[in-house]
Design an enzyme around this catalytic site. Structure first.
Site, short mmCIF file in Angstrom:
data_model
loop_
_atom_site.label_atom_id
_atom_site.label_comp_id
_atom_site.label_asym_id
_atom_site.label_seq_id
_atom_site.Cartn_x
_atom_site.Cartn_y
_atom_site.Cartn_z
N SER A 150 0.83 -1.21 0.00
CA SER A 150 0.00 0.00 0.00
C SER A 150 0.86 1.25 0.00
O SER A 150 0.40 2.31 -0.41
CB SER A 150 -0.86 0.05 1.26
OG SER A 150 -1.67 -1.08 1.36
N HIS A 199 -2.33 -3.43 -6.69
CA HIS A 199 -2.88 -3.01 -5.40
C HIS A 199 -4.37 -3.32 -5.35
O HIS A 199 -5.20 -2.61 -5.91
CB HIS A 199 -2.61 -1.51 -5.21
CG HIS A 199 -2.97 -1.01 -3.85
ND1 HIS A 199 -3.68 0.15 -3.63
CD2 HIS A 199 -2.71 -1.52 -2.62
CE1 HIS A 199 -3.84 0.32 -2.33
NE2 HIS A 199 -3.26 -0.67 -1.69
N GLU A 240 -5.45 -1.26 -8.53
CA GLU A 240 -4.55 -0.26 -9.11
C GLU A 240 -3.34 -1.02 -9.65
O GLU A 240 -2.66 -1.73 -8.90
CB GLU A 240 -4.12 0.74 -8.04
CG GLU A 240 -5.24 1.69 -7.62
CD GLU A 240 -4.82 2.69 -6.54
OE1 GLU A 240 -5.07 3.88 -6.71
OE2 GLU A 240 -4.23 2.26 -5.53
N ASN A 286 -5.69 6.10 -2.27
CA ASN A 286 -5.32 6.56 -0.92
C ASN A 286 -4.84 8.01 -0.93
O ASN A 286 -5.02 8.75 0.04
CB ASN A 286 -4.27 5.65 -0.29
CG ASN A 286 -4.89 4.35 0.20
OD1 ASN A 286 -6.10 4.27 0.41
ND2 ASN A 286 -4.07 3.33 0.36
P1 NAD Z 1 -1.92 -9.54 7.18
O1 NAD Z 1 -1.19 -9.21 8.41
O2 NAD Z 1 -3.36 -9.93 7.26
O3 NAD Z 1 -1.15 -10.72 6.40
C1 NAD Z 1 0.23 -10.71 6.18
C2 NAD Z 1 0.71 -12.16 6.13
O4 NAD Z 1 2.08 -12.16 5.70
C3 NAD Z 1 0.65 -12.88 7.47
O5 NAD Z 1 -0.14 -14.05 7.37
C4 NAD Z 1 2.11 -13.22 7.77
O6 NAD Z 1 2.29 -14.48 8.42
C5 NAD Z 1 2.70 -13.24 6.36
N1 NAD Z 1 4.15 -13.10 6.34
C6 NAD Z 1 4.92 -12.30 7.10
N2 NAD Z 1 6.21 -12.48 6.78
C7 NAD Z 1 6.26 -13.40 5.80
C8 NAD Z 1 7.32 -14.00 5.07
N3 NAD Z 1 8.59 -13.70 5.29
N4 NAD Z 1 7.01 -14.93 4.14
C9 NAD Z 1 5.72 -15.27 3.91
N5 NAD Z 1 4.67 -14.72 4.57
C10 NAD Z 1 4.95 -13.80 5.51
O7 NAD Z 1 -1.73 -8.26 6.22
P2 NAD Z 1 -2.64 -7.82 4.98
O8 NAD Z 1 -3.64 -6.83 5.44
O9 NAD Z 1 -3.06 -9.02 4.23
O10 NAD Z 1 -1.58 -7.00 4.12
C11 NAD Z 1 -0.68 -7.62 3.23
C12 NAD Z 1 -0.16 -6.61 2.23
O11 NAD Z 1 -1.27 -6.03 1.53
C13 NAD Z 1 0.59 -5.42 2.84
O12 NAD Z 1 1.64 -5.06 1.99
C14 NAD Z 1 -0.47 -4.34 2.91
O13 NAD Z 1 0.07 -3.05 2.88
C15 NAD Z 1 -1.23 -4.62 1.63
N6 NAD Z 1 -2.61 -4.10 1.57
C16 NAD Z 1 -3.43 -4.20 2.68
C17 NAD Z 1 -4.74 -3.72 2.58
C18 NAD Z 1 -5.68 -3.82 3.76
O14 NAD Z 1 -6.69 -3.14 3.78
N7 NAD Z 1 -5.39 -4.68 4.75
C19 NAD Z 1 -5.22 -3.17 1.38
C20 NAD Z 1 -4.36 -3.12 0.27
C21 NAD Z 1 -3.05 -3.59 0.39
#
Ligand code: NAD
Length: 282
Positions: free
Chosen positions: A119, A140, A152, A190
């Site tokens: 993000s 994204h 995106e 955003n």
């Molecule tokens: P989350 O915390 O729900 O999930 C992240 C996962 O990554 C976890 O299950 C964790 O165990 C895993 N992880 C951590 N280190 C790791 C590694 N070395 N190898 C493999 N897996 C690993 O987070 P999320 O909300 O799913 O966000 C994930 C990505 O998506 C981020 O970059 C975030 O910025 C982006 N994002 C989030 C949103 C949102 O609204 N939550 C929206 C768009 C983008």
């Protein structure tokens, strides 16, 4: 490019949603997470989502089984060697993503495009660590992925036209409507949304109107489905503050300074719905 298998890194909120939409579209998915419980949790979330769709007769029991059978969970990163396209959706942390992408780079097939769902991290900066930066891009997705129509497609400075075209097609295949965006903090959505929320907090802080009045104003006067302060509570005030801090730092422009009330609320632990208290009580 014939893409049959999608590799996903991270089985969290975003990773499992991305897995669901590709598996629903008929592609094979390898969903990797370092945490075994996260892999199980990711598959359980997809199963629960499909059960809800089944209960509403939006899909059949066969559709559900077929979709689930296309998702393979793995705690081994090496499983991604089979993937034709990789999407990184691990925790939002620069060092973690850089180190993960380095490992991915070493094991993927030649020509495999690698995308990140970050993000806030620069696509250009992450691409610079890849041996083929022209095959690196931002995809994204929005939360919850199975519901939100937008993706995106974020072009870094090094991203090739072919990588852009393949990624746009793939997003469409997953049933999404992609928009093409140049790499820049916050991309488009955003960049517009979070400063608007911050402005709403400033309006509240200045005593312009009560929270309910500000939200009603934007719902009734601008046709927004939800007011900016209620939306901030939904996103999490800590997340809103973190995004404003990225804008303030990366653009080096005072127009992005976070509202002091936003920081104060975060300091107090009033983070919105997740703590049952934000601009509203839950
Ligand atoms: P989350 O915390 O729900 O999930 C992240 C996962 O990554 C976890 O299950 C964790 O165990 C895993 N992880 C951590 N280190 C790791 C590694 N070395 N190898 C493999 N897996 C690993 O987070 P999320 O909300 O799913 O966000 C994930 C990505 O998506 C981020 O970059 C975030 O910025 C982006 N994002 C989030 C949103 C949102 O609204 N939550 C929206 C768009 C983008």
């Amino acid at each position: 490019m014939n893409i049959q298998t999608i590799g996903i890194i991270g089985a969290g909120q975003m990773g499992n949603g991305i897995a669901q939409v590709f598996a629903t579209a008929g592609l094979n998915v390898i969903m990797h997470d370092i945490n075994e419980a996260a892999v199980r949790g990711g598959i359980a979330t997809v199963t629960a989502n499909l059960d809800r769709a089944l209960a509403k007769s939006k899909i059949t029991a066969e559709d559900k089984q077929a979709t689930l059978s296309r998702i393979v969970g793995s705690v081994e990163l090496s499983g991604l060697a089979e993937a034709d396209f990789v999407i990184e959706a691990a925790t939002e942390n620069l060092e973690l993503k850089q180190s993960l992408l380095k490992s991915v780079d070493a094991l993927i097939k030649p020509g495999t495009i690698v995308a990140t769902n970050t993000s806030s991290i620069s696509i250009t900066r992450l691409a610079a660590h890849m041996s083929h930066p022209e095959q690196f891009i931002g995809l994204h997705f929005f939360n919850p992925v199975p519901v939100m129509a937008l993706v995106e497609v974020v072009r870094g400075m090094q991203t090739s036209d072919e990588t852009v075209a393949v990624s746009q097609e793939l997003a469409k295949k997953a049933g999404k409507s992609p928009i093409l965006v140049k790499n820049s903090p916050g991309f488009v959505v955003n960049r517009l949304l979070v400063p608007m929320i911050n402005e709403a907090v400033l309006a509240l802080q200045e005593g312009l109107a009560a929270a309910e009045e500000i939200d009603a104003g934007m719902k009734l006067g601008a046709n927004h489905p939800i007011g900016p302060l209620a939306l901030a509570d939904l996103i999490g005030l800590d997340t809103c503050l973190a995004i404003m801090e990225v804008f303030y730092r990366d653009f080096n422009d005072p127009k992005y300074r976070p509202a002091t009330l936003l920081r104060e609320m975060v300091d107090a632990g009033y983070l919105g719905r997740k703590t049952k208290r934000g601009f509203y009580q839950y």
